[in-house]
Structure formats: C-alpha cells, structure tokens
Design a protein around this motif. Structure first.
Motif, mmCIF file in Angstrom:
data_model
loop_
_atom_site.group_PDB
_atom_site.id
_atom_site.type_symbol
_atom_site.label_atom_id
_atom_site.label_comp_id
_atom_site.label_asym_id
_atom_site.label_seq_id
_atom_site.Cartn_x
_atom_site.Cartn_y
_atom_site.Cartn_z
ATOM 1 N N GLU A 97 -35.799 37.549 54.639
ATOM 2 C CA GLU A 97 -34.779 38.518 54.202
ATOM 3 C C GLU A 97 -33.461 37.817 53.875
ATOM 4 O OE1 GLU A 97 -31.331 41.299 55.050
ATOM 5 O OE2 GLU A 97 -31.947 39.657 56.320
ATOM 6 N N HIS A 101 -34.205 37.714 49.835
ATOM 7 C CA HIS A 101 -34.014 39.132 49.519
ATOM 8 C C HIS A 101 -32.523 39.469 49.454
ATOM 9 C CE1 HIS A 101 -33.742 43.478 50.403
ATOM 10 N NE2 HIS A 101 -34.992 43.615 50.006
ATOM 11 N N ALA A 133 -38.467 39.853 45.073
ATOM 12 C CA ALA A 133 -38.438 40.252 46.488
ATOM 13 C C ALA A 133 -39.010 41.659 46.662
ATOM 14 C CB ALA A 133 -37.006 40.180 47.014
#
Ligand SMILES: N[C@@H](CCC(=O)N[C@@H](CS)C(=O)NCC(=O)O)C(=O)O
Length: 192
Positions: A97, A101, A133
């Motif tokens: 993440e 992302h 993503a």
C-alpha cells in the motif's frame, strides 16, 4: 492518547477507524496540513518528519507512520491475524500500500481535489500506476471477501482509505466491480 490528524487524509482516517473499531479512547487534534500545521516547531518536536498522522501517548511517547500506528493500536485484536503466515500476508499488503498504491491513488486525489488540477493534467505515470494498483486489488478481491482470508484485517483498513475515494482523483471505480463489492463489505465490517 492524542491523534494528530487531518480529516482530509486517508492515512489519518486509518488511525481513527482502527481506534473507533477497537473502542480505544483518544482526543483527535485536527491538524491542517494545507495550512502547514504539521510543520510548526511544536509539531516537529513530536515528529521531525512533519507529517500526520502522529500519535502522542499518555506517557509522552510519540509514533508516526499510519501503518505503524494501526499495527500498534490493533496488537492482539482480531484485526491482526494470529496465524504467522496470514499476519505476514497482511504485512505484505501494508508495505505494498505504501509503495505501490498510496503514492499514485492518494497523490492523484490530492492533486485533483485539493490542488485543483484536472485529472487529464495528471502525470501519466501516476494514472497508469494507480490503475495498476486498482487492477491488482480487483483481482485479489475477486477471489476473497477480504484481502487476507479469514476476516477483515489491517490490510483492508490500510487499502480502503484511499481506494474508496479514488474517484476523487479521476479513477473510475466502475471499472473495478470486485473492488466496489470489497469497499462495501469492508465499510460494513469496520462500521465506517
Ligand atoms: N507514509 C506516511 C505518509 C504521511 C503523509 O504523507 N502525511 C501527509 C498527509 S497524508 C502530510 O502530513 N503532509 C503534510 C506535509 O508533509 O507537510 C504515513 O503513512 O503516515
């Protein structure tokens, strides 16, 4: 505990949602990043990186980095899988993440929603990697209800923060139907 956070920031909301879900008491200190409130001498003494979220514990210790904070708050709870492999899988998502992302999906949203840039003027690399993503999330959520099989975990908390507002950065979530199902299930599970 005090949570220094800006309500426009998904990184900060991760901390709020985790604390609320687990019934942890805190004082929220609204810290406006657009007005530089995370860059004052007092704030920098607490977190030299000058970023929110930052928490200040009752004993004076401080902790920054959203995923480190939620991990600390959720220690021993059902949001952190007991099984070592499942826990490592959750960590895999947390690291992903932050590297693959958030720098695209959150940055696009910040530039469009808060700096007033048009989605068509975003750097192509940001848009491409943001879609990459979201595609990866779509594939993962087609197979499993939550990112780590077995129940909602910090992986979902971390990833939903900017995914649920990805459209504000120009990403059309209608292209990702499994992601939309997962957002609804995660919101229901977390009560957000
Ligand atoms: N990797 C960090 C990112 C923290 C971050 O970038 N915070 C932003 C808000 S989302 C911030 O404080 N920006 C203000 C600044 O850098 O002056 C985390 O997950 O907490």
């Amino acid at each position: 505990m005090r949570i220094f956070g800006d309500s426009i920031s998904g990184n900060c909301l991760k901390v709020k949602w985790t604390a609320d879900h687990l019934g942890i008491r805190y004082d929220w200190v609204e810290t406006n990043i657009l007005e530089g409130q995370s860059r004052t001498p007092d704030f920098l003494a607490m977190n030299p990186a000058g970023q929110v979220p930052t928490i200040l514990l009752d004993d004076g210790r401080t902790l920054a980095q959203s995923n480190a904070i939620i991990l600390y708050l959720a220690e021993g709870s059902a949001l952190v899988p007991k099984d070592a492999f499942a826990r490592a899988k959750m960590m895999e998502w947390l690291f992903w993440e932050q590297y693959s992302h958030e720098p695209y999906v959150a940055v696009a949203r910040f530039q469009v929603r808060y700096l007033g840039r048009s989605p068509t003027d975003l750097e192509a690399r940001i848009v491409e990697r943001g879609h990459a993503a979201l595609s990866r999330l779509d594939a993962a959520t087609a197979e499993n209800r939550f990112l780590v099989p077995g129940g909602v975990s910090l992986a979902d908390v971390a990833l939903i923060a900017y995914t649920r507002v990805a459209h504000e950065g120009g990403f059309d979530l209608d292209r990702y139907r499994h992601v939309r199902r997962w957002i609804a299930d995660t919101e229901a599970a977390l009560g957000i």
